[in-house]
Write a protein that holds these residues in place. Structure first.
Motif, PDB file in Angstrom:
ATOM      1  N   THR A 341     -15.725  -6.103  26.179  1.00 33.83           N
ATOM      2  CA  THR A 341     -14.497  -6.213  26.006  1.00 33.83           C
ATOM      3  C   THR A 341     -14.446  -7.323  24.604  1.00 33.83           C
ATOM      4  O   THR A 341     -14.992  -8.107  25.101  1.00 33.83           O
ATOM      5  CB  THR A 341     -13.122  -6.629  27.029  1.00 33.83           C
ATOM      6  N   GLN A 342     -13.262  -7.281  23.889  1.00 30.87           N
ATOM      7  CA  GLN A 342     -13.444  -8.305  23.000  1.00 30.87           C
ATOM      8  C   GLN A 342     -11.957  -9.157  22.974  1.00 30.87           C
ATOM      9  O   GLN A 342     -10.814  -8.971  23.111  1.00 30.87           O
ATOM     10  CB  GLN A 342     -12.823  -7.379  21.482  1.00 30.87           C
ATOM     11  N   TYR A 343     -12.345 -10.171  23.065  1.00 32.61           N
ATOM     12  CA  TYR A 343     -11.072 -11.232  23.870  1.00 32.61           C
ATOM     13  C   TYR A 343     -10.861 -12.016  21.981  1.00 32.61           C
ATOM     14  O   TYR A 343     -10.027 -13.356  21.776  1.00 32.61           O
ATOM     15  CB  TYR A 343     -11.316 -12.517  24.428  1.00 32.61           C
ATOM     16  N   ASP A 344     -10.441 -10.997  20.930  1.00 30.95           N
ATOM     17  CA  ASP A 344     -10.502 -11.638  19.415  1.00 30.95           C
ATOM     18  C   ASP A 344      -8.667 -12.509  19.467  1.00 30.95           C
ATOM     19  O   ASP A 344      -8.354 -13.223  19.279  1.00 30.95           O
ATOM     20  CB  ASP A 344     -10.302 -11.100  18.875  1.00 30.95           C
ATOM     21  N   ASP A 345      -7.720 -11.780  20.899  1.00 31.86           N
ATOM     22  CA  ASP A 345      -6.333 -11.836  20.747  1.00 31.86           C
ATOM     23  C   ASP A 345      -6.030 -13.362  21.409  1.00 31.86           C
ATOM     24  O   ASP A 345      -4.984 -13.657  22.055  1.00 31.86           O
ATOM     25  CB  ASP A 345      -5.951 -10.706  21.796  1.00 31.86           C
ATOM     26  N   VAL A 346      -7.011 -13.594  22.371  1.00 30.68           N
ATOM     27  CA  VAL A 346      -6.605 -14.885  22.944  1.00 30.68           C
ATOM     28  C   VAL A 346      -7.474 -16.442  21.907  1.00 30.68           C
ATOM     29  O   VAL A 346      -8.220 -16.908  21.175  1.00 30.68           O
ATOM     30  CB  VAL A 346      -8.017 -15.023  24.196  1.00 30.68           C
ATOM     31  N   SER A 347      -6.201 -17.092  22.028  1.00 31.78           N
ATOM     32  CA  SER A 347      -6.814 -18.303  21.294  1.00 31.78           C
ATOM     33  C   SER A 347      -6.880 -19.566  21.910  1.00 31.78           C
ATOM     34  O   SER A 347      -6.542 -20.045  22.570  1.00 31.78           O
ATOM     35  CB  SER A 347      -5.064 -18.402  20.700  1.00 31.78           C
ATOM     36  N   PRO A 348      -7.654 -19.990  21.029  1.00 33.02           N
ATOM     37  CA  PRO A 348      -8.941 -21.548  21.393  1.00 33.02           C
ATOM     38  C   PRO A 348      -7.940 -22.419  21.239  1.00 33.02           C
ATOM     39  O   PRO A 348      -7.950 -23.604  21.335  1.00 33.02           O
ATOM     40  CB  PRO A 348      -9.733 -21.824  20.942  1.00 33.02           C
ATOM     41  N   ASP A 349      -6.075 -22.781  22.296  1.00 31.02           N
ATOM     42  CA  ASP A 349      -5.984 -23.833  21.526  1.00 31.02           C
ATOM     43  C   ASP A 349      -4.994 -23.439  23.568  1.00 31.02           C
ATOM     44  O   ASP A 349      -4.013 -24.485  23.194  1.00 31.02           O
ATOM     45  CB  ASP A 349      -4.675 -23.592  20.767  1.00 31.02           C
ATOM     46  N   LEU A 350      -5.313 -23.376  24.457  1.00 30.62           N
ATOM     47  CA  LEU A 350      -5.146 -23.821  25.600  1.00 30.62           C
ATOM     48  C   LEU A 350      -3.546 -22.855  25.541  1.00 30.62           C
ATOM     49  O   LEU A 350      -2.638 -23.901  26.870  1.00 30.62           O
ATOM     50  CB  LEU A 350      -5.000 -25.659  25.882  1.00 30.62           C
ATOM     51  N   GLY A 351      -2.954 -22.432  24.802  1.00 28.43           N
ATOM     52  CA  GLY A 351      -2.161 -22.529  25.340  1.00 28.43           C
ATOM     53  C   GLY A 351      -0.456 -23.238  24.679  1.00 28.43           C
ATOM     54  O   GLY A 351       0.758 -23.085  24.832  1.00 28.43           O
ATOM     55  N   ILE A 352      -1.157 -24.086  24.055  1.00 28.16           N
ATOM     56  CA  ILE A 352      -0.157 -25.252  24.116  1.00 28.16           C
ATOM     57  C   ILE A 352       0.863 -24.863  22.483  1.00 28.16           C
ATOM     58  O   ILE A 352       2.357 -25.607  22.595  1.00 28.16           O
ATOM     59  CB  ILE A 352      -0.820 -26.776  23.789  1.00 28.16           C
ATOM     60  N   PRO A 353      -0.076 -24.444  20.924  1.00 27.79           N
ATOM     61  CA  PRO A 353       0.991 -23.921  20.641  1.00 27.79           C
ATOM     62  C   PRO A 353       2.944 -22.909  20.991  1.00 27.79           C
ATOM     63  O   PRO A 353       3.826 -23.247  20.486  1.00 27.79           O
ATOM     64  CB  PRO A 353       0.552 -23.787  19.246  1.00 27.79           C
ATOM     65  N   LYS A 354       2.473 -22.182  21.790  1.00 25.17           N
ATOM     66  CA  LYS A 354       3.428 -21.737  22.157  1.00 25.17           C
ATOM     67  C   LYS A 354       4.409 -22.233  23.188  1.00 25.17           C
ATOM     68  O   LYS A 354       5.265 -21.723  23.570  1.00 25.17           O
ATOM     69  CB  LYS A 354       2.680 -20.239  23.176  1.00 25.17           C
ATOM     70  N   LEU A 355       3.903 -23.308  24.459  1.00 30.09           N
ATOM     71  CA  LEU A 355       4.841 -24.261  24.623  1.00 30.09           C
ATOM     72  C   LEU A 355       4.926 -25.183  24.229  1.00 30.09           C
ATOM     73  O   LEU A 355       7.005 -24.625  24.231  1.00 30.09           O
ATOM     74  CB  LEU A 355       3.491 -24.688  25.635  1.00 30.09           C
ATOM     75  N   LEU A 356       5.207 -25.338  22.919  1.00 34.80           N
ATOM     76  CA  LEU A 356       6.530 -26.426  22.131  1.00 34.80           C
ATOM     77  C   LEU A 356       7.145 -25.538  21.366  1.00 34.80           C
ATOM     78  O   LEU A 356       8.416 -26.136  21.440  1.00 34.80           O
ATOM     79  CB  LEU A 356       5.274 -27.257  21.538  1.00 34.80           C
ATOM     80  N   SER A 357       6.478 -24.601  21.127  1.00 26.93           N
ATOM     81  CA  SER A 357       7.642 -23.250  20.282  1.00 26.93           C
ATOM     82  C   SER A 357       8.614 -22.693  22.086  1.00 26.93           C
ATOM     83  O   SER A 357       9.334 -22.754  20.975  1.00 26.93           O
ATOM     84  CB  SER A 357       6.710 -22.465  20.110  1.00 26.93           C
ATOM     85  N   GLY A 358       8.097 -22.882  22.849  1.00 23.74           N
ATOM     86  CA  GLY A 358       9.316 -22.482  23.490  1.00 23.74           C
ATOM     87  C   GLY A 358      10.138 -23.446  23.622  1.00 23.74           C
ATOM     88  O   GLY A 358      11.543 -23.236  24.118  1.00 23.74           O
TER      89      GLY A 358
END
Length: 367
Positions: A341-358
């Motif tokens: 399995t390739q995990y290229d779609d997982v960003s190394p950012d702890l999901g914080i940018p997505k949380l702030l965007s929400g």
């Protein structure tokens, strides 16, 4: 008639034959025959004649009673032998074990449906309900009797773990090797206790996909897990999670088909984490940071373990396997491809940018 000769001649009434008396041979021909036929000679002989049928009837009844009261010996009946064809003796199954066990042949598609239905009630076996887990094991054993693979080709591909009668992480060759390093008995019990404590310590984690990817020479386990990034003192956590896939690889150093199934002998190779969303760590991991099990074994100079993992049933949809402790593993096939399995779609950012965007979307009304 008081004459004994005349009485003897009365046997004509009973048997139809007269007994001749030589002393009476000189009797004139016109002399009267037996008085039993003379109606003028008196009633004594007639009464005797009338009593004869009753005597005969009594004798018949006595004979019948004796016949009935005599115990009958049972007749010995020879057992029927099974029909055997003698026309094709060379092809006929012998008594040495070639005969087909018809009772073991079942509807395989129906068994697989029953197995997956039973598995769906158990949360991959982690519900720890003995009744539900016993139902899975019963159906699995019926499916195992339909035949095990004899070579590695049906096993190759990507397999998703649908059920496990022990902890899910023990499907990894890393944990199999740990068990193989222990002797049966007390050491095995201590290892089981250690696994119990490990699972309790990681209860805060959520287990995602668990796979085995089998190629002609390698077995790889992918164990995806998510852990709370900032747990609070009293339950809950900040909505920041740490994700990663623990990938354990083992070389297949031997295959042995047998009565129990196709046994794979494994040699643990390395352990690494892929798809981590932790910054900086992701770069180090992608650069090849891993735990080399062989180097560790050589450094500490301990006997290298070779765990055995046995596949007892396999087709293009379902695979059933068991470890050395007879723990049950049920897999469903994702794909015949055995690429990792390739995990290229997982960003190394702890999901914080997505949380702030929400959060900003809620504040501005754009979400």
């Amino acid at each position: 008639h008081g004459d004994s000769a005349e009485t003897q001649r009365c046997a004509c009434v009973m048997g139809g034959r007269q007994r001749r008396d030589p002393s009476k041979e000189s009797q004139p021909r016109d002399a009267k025959p037996c008085g039993c036929v003379d109606s003028h000679s008196g009633g004594t002989n007639i009464d005797q004649m009338r009593s004869m049928p009753w005597a005969l009837a009594a004798a018949s009844v006595a004979s019948a009673y004796a016949l009935v009261s005599t115990p009958m010996r049972p007749r010995r009946v020879a057992a029927l032998q099974p029909l055997r064809s003698t026309e094709w003796d060379d092809d006929a199954p012998s008594d040495s074990g070639d005969a087909i066990d018809v009772s073991a042949v079942e509807d395989v598609p129906a068994l697989k449906r029953d197995l997956l239905l039973a598995v769906s009630r158990t949360a991959r076996g982690q519900q720890l309900d003995k009744g539900l887990n016993s139902a899975v094991d019963a159906v699995a054993r019926r499916l195992e009797r339909q035949g095990a693979p004899t070579d590695l080709s049906p096993l190759t591909g990507r397999w998703s773990l649908a059920y496990c009668s022990t902890y899910l992480f023990r499907s990894s060759p890393f944990w199999m090797a740990g068990r193989a390093a222990c002797q049966d008995g007390e050491e095995a019990k201590r290892y089981d206790w250690f696994c119990d404590q490990h699972r309790k310590a990681t209860m805060v984690s959520e287990i995602g996909a668990v796979r085995q990817i089998i190629s002609p020479d390698r077995l790889v386990s992918e164990f995806e897990t998510t852990v709370a990034g900032f747990p609070m003192r009293v339950g809950g956590s900040m909505p920041v999670n740490i994700f990663g896939s623990i990938v354990s690889s083992a070389e297949i150093v031997g295959t042995a088909p047998g009565g129990a199934g196709l046994s794979l002998t494994l040699e643990m190779a390395d352990v690494e984490v892929k798809g981590s969303n932790i910054p900086l760590l992701r770069q180090a991991l992608d650069a090849g940071l891993k735990l080399d099990s062989r180097a560790v074994n050589d450094a500490v100079q301990i006997d290298r373990p070779f765990p055995v993992f046995t596949t007892t049933y396999c087709d293009d949809e379902v695979r059933i396997s068991r470890d050395c402790d007879d723990n049950l593993y049920v897999y469903t096939k994702e794909s015949p491809d055995f690429s990792l399995t390739q995990y290229d779609d997982v960003s190394p950012d702890l999901g914080i940018p997505k949380l702030l965007s929400g959060v900003m979307g809620i504040l501005t009304g754009d979400l």
